[in-house]
Design an enzyme around this catalytic site. Structure first.
Site, short mmCIF file in Angstrom:
data_model
loop_
_atom_site.label_atom_id
_atom_site.label_comp_id
_atom_site.label_asym_id
_atom_site.label_seq_id
_atom_site.Cartn_x
_atom_site.Cartn_y
_atom_site.Cartn_z
N ILE A 143 1.07 -1.01 0.31
CA ILE A 143 -0.08 0.09 -0.27
C ILE A 143 1.27 1.24 -0.22
O ILE A 143 2.12 1.34 0.73
CB ILE A 143 -1.32 0.12 1.01
CG1 ILE A 143 -1.61 -1.14 1.16
CG2 ILE A 143 -1.53 1.44 1.16
CD1 ILE A 143 -2.76 -1.03 2.53
N ASP A 144 1.16 1.72 -1.13
CA ASP A 144 1.55 3.17 -1.40
C ASP A 144 0.82 4.34 -0.91
O ASP A 144 -0.39 4.66 -1.45
CB ASP A 144 1.69 3.32 -2.46
CG ASP A 144 2.86 1.96 -3.21
OD1 ASP A 144 3.53 2.16 -2.62
OD2 ASP A 144 2.77 2.20 -4.42
N VAL A 145 1.28 5.49 0.48
CA VAL A 145 0.53 6.03 1.02
C VAL A 145 1.15 7.73 1.07
O VAL A 145 2.44 7.30 1.22
CB VAL A 145 0.50 6.03 2.18
CG1 VAL A 145 -0.78 6.59 3.06
CG2 VAL A 145 -0.38 4.43 2.41
N TYR A 161 -2.04 6.04 -3.39
CA TYR A 161 -1.72 6.11 -4.41
C TYR A 161 -1.03 4.93 -5.15
O TYR A 161 -0.98 3.39 -4.81
CB TYR A 161 -0.55 7.06 -4.60
CG TYR A 161 -1.31 8.00 -4.16
CD1 TYR A 161 -0.97 9.22 -5.49
CD2 TYR A 161 -1.61 8.68 -3.12
CE1 TYR A 161 -1.15 11.03 -5.35
CE2 TYR A 161 -1.74 10.08 -2.80
CZ TYR A 161 -2.15 10.87 -4.17
OH TYR A 161 -2.60 12.42 -3.60
N ASN A 212 4.08 1.27 2.66
CA ASN A 212 5.74 2.55 1.79
C ASN A 212 4.43 4.14 1.96
O ASN A 212 3.50 3.98 1.21
CB ASN A 212 4.82 1.98 0.63
CG ASN A 212 6.52 2.03 -0.24
OD1 ASN A 212 7.55 3.23 0.73
ND2 ASN A 212 6.82 2.25 -1.74
#
Length: 247
Positions: free
Chosen positions: A129-131, A144, A174
């Site tokens: 999970i890109d945050v 994102y 992340n």
């Protein structure tokens, strides 16, 4: 007793490795096979490889390169990038990888997480999970994908819970804002997600010293501490030097 894991994160671009800052400005840092050989000698806990172009370019994983890496590796491996279906995940596991990570594909079709868990086992399914911080003074977070180019109207806690309920065996959290900055993890973000799930979790983005690893593991207990720049750069001029350290 459960112990924290210290995991180097390597970014694949073509046949080489790069390192980014805030998901941009990729800098070439070497050859993946050579990096794997060095990490073998340093006896790392596990190694994660993420192909940062596989999804954005619409191509699948380079199975030939992944096979070469697995052949050289003597440590547990996780791969992410361009995986769109459970069959591809199974192919990667068959090459010798312990885990397969998905990100954008899970956002577009969350049911993929369940399908992968049924095919390769929950323990082998990772959702990254890109945050990024949003709102006034960064008061909230949003997820994102596509190398931070596509925003999704979902907060990371909600998505993490959804993915674990579908069968994810691990969540990788992340921080886009801290990627490559080497000024410490976003502990507030990590605490929010850790409080919502019991599934194993790894935090990456921001580690610049052993003290940062120690701060994360001391704050959150047994957890994965991921790092990129910390393990590939040396000194204030960011000379490329692959290393490894535990808190």
């Amino acid at each position: 007793m459960l112990q924290s894991r210290i995991t180097p994160f390597l970014l694949l671009r073509g046949n080489g490795l790069v390192k980014t800052q805030k998901f941009g400005d990729p800098k070439y840092v070497g050859d993946p096979i050579n990096a794997v050989k060095i990490f073998n000698e340093k006896e790392v806990d596990e190694l994660t490889l993420l192909d940062i172009d596989a999804t954005t370019s619409g191509k699948g994983p380079d199975l030939g390169l992944l096979r070469d890496i697995a052949t050289e590796s003597r440590m547990p491996l996780c791969y992410g990038g361009g995986v769109q279906d459970a069959g591809t995940a199974a192919q990667i596991i068959a090459l010798g990888y312990e885990k397969v990570s998905v990100s954008h594909a899970a956002l577009e079709r969350p049911e993929l997480v369940r399908e992968m868990a049924e095919r390769v086992g929950r323990q082998s399914v990772v959702v990254t999970i890109d945050v990024k911080k949003e709102g006034l003074f960064g008061a909230s977070y949003r997820v994102y994908s596509q190398n931070a180019k596509q925003k999704h109207n979902i907060d990371p806690v909600t998505f993490a819970v959804q993915c674990t309920e579908l069968g994810a065996g691990e969540i990788v959290l992340n921080s886009i804002d801290r990627d490559g900055i080497m000024q410490g993890y976003d502990l507030d973000l990590a605490r929010k997600v850790r409080a919502a799930i019991t599934t194993p979790m790894t935090v990456v983005g921001g580690a610049g010293s052993v003290d940062d690893l120690r701060a994360l593991t001391s704050e959150l207990g047994p957890i994965g501490a991921g790092a990129g720049s910390l393990f590939v750069f040396k000194g204030k001029y960011r000379a490329v030097l692959i290393s490894y350290a535990r808190p």
